[in-house]
Each structure stands twice: as structure tokens, then as C-alpha cells.
Scaffold this active site. Sequence first.
Site, PDB file in Angstrom:
ATOM      1  N   HIS A  55      59.063   4.821   2.047  1.00 12.49           N
ATOM      2  CA  HIS A  55      58.495   4.104   0.913  1.00 12.49           C
ATOM      3  C   HIS A  55      57.134   3.551   1.326  1.00 12.49           C
ATOM      4  CE1 HIS A  55      62.517   3.231  -1.357  1.00 12.49           C
ATOM      5  NE2 HIS A  55      62.452   4.468  -0.906  1.00 12.49           N
ATOM      6  N   GLU A  57      55.815   0.541   1.324  1.00 16.02           N
ATOM      7  CA  GLU A  57      55.827  -0.655   2.163  1.00 16.02           C
ATOM      8  C   GLU A  57      56.207  -0.320   3.598  1.00 16.02           C
ATOM      9  OE1 GLU A  57      57.249  -1.994  -1.996  1.00 16.02           O
ATOM     10  OE2 GLU A  57      57.439  -0.233  -0.715  1.00 16.02           O
ATOM     11  N   CYS A  85      61.898  -2.799  -3.044  1.00 14.25           N
ATOM     12  CA  CYS A  85      63.314  -2.468  -3.189  1.00 14.25           C
ATOM     13  C   CYS A  85      64.095  -3.157  -2.072  1.00 14.25           C
ATOM     14  CB  CYS A  85      63.493  -0.945  -3.130  1.00 14.25           C
ATOM     15  SG  CYS A  85      63.324  -0.258  -1.460  1.00 14.25           S
ATOM     16  N   CYS A  88      63.009  -1.943   1.483  1.00 10.24           N
ATOM     17  CA  CYS A  88      61.680  -2.437   1.848  1.00 10.24           C
ATOM     18  C   CYS A  88      61.699  -3.939   2.082  1.00 10.24           C
ATOM     19  CB  CYS A  88      60.664  -2.065   0.782  1.00 10.24           C
ATOM     20  SG  CYS A  88      60.362  -0.284   0.705  1.00 10.24           S
TER      21      CYS A  88
END
Length: 158
Positions: A55, A57, A85, A88
Site C-alpha cells: 500500500h 503508506e 487501512c 497501514c
Amino acid sequence: MEAPNPEFMREAIRLSVDNVPSGRGGPFGAVVVKDGVIIAHGFNQVTSTNDPTCHAEVDAIRKACAALGTFQLNECDLYTSCEPCPMCLGAIYWARPRRVFYGNTKQDAAAVGFDDQFIYEELEKPLADRQIPMYELLREEAAAGFRAWQQHENRTTY
């Protein structure tokens, strides 16, 4: 502490928008900032790398830690195009930036098909009742790693 810088958020948003036609992954971008300078750019690469953990991040955190030669980002800020999320969020807490700024909310993400609410709900369930059941196995044997850690004189606590 200085005020958030909208230009850093605009860069995270630009990364999210540019990622869409690239085919690398979803519409998510992030930057890590230290002392008023972007030290790492991250973007979602889940589908292009076949890595569900890639992801924006996490990508930005990995790059920032590599650039700084540390596993913690205490003096840094993270700007991300969307509210993190659960995965993350965990990575963020482990990396320990001083602040996080986000653009879209998790409700905005859900509205376009990125719905992580089920993960939040799964975390509240007993382990055996989760969609992916989890079972304790060889706990006593596994404790050997923790004992070794406790006895290691040169460990780096984090």
C-alpha cells in the site's frame, strides 16, 4: 510544531491520481516529510507486484526508513491521500511518525470499492470465529524465540 503543509498533501494526491493509469495498483499515494522536505514517495503497487502489503503508506514508510537508516520515523510526518487501512495503521504505529495527515476518509474509499470495514469487524471477533480462523499451535516451543530475545544482550528494543 509547524502547521500541516497543503503542498505535501497535494503531492500525495498527485501520486494517487497518477497511479490510476499506471496500472501499478489502486488510487493511493503517500509521502514522508522530515524537516520540511519530502524524503520518500509511496504509491499503491498491490496488483503490479502481487504484494497485498504494498500500500502507499507502507511503501513510503519502507523508503523513508531506508533513506534515513532507521526503523522509526519519530521526526517525520506522513501525508497520505486516504485514511489508512488497518494494515497501514499498524505499520504507521510501528514506524512512529509524529503526525499523519490524510485526504479521503475510509467511508470515501468504501464508496468506490475499497472497503476495509470487514477487517475492523474481524478484529473484534474471537479468533476461532474469524473468516480466516486462527489457532494457537506449539506455544511452548515458540517461546524459545522470546527467551532468546530476552537473553540477548545487544538487542535493539523497539
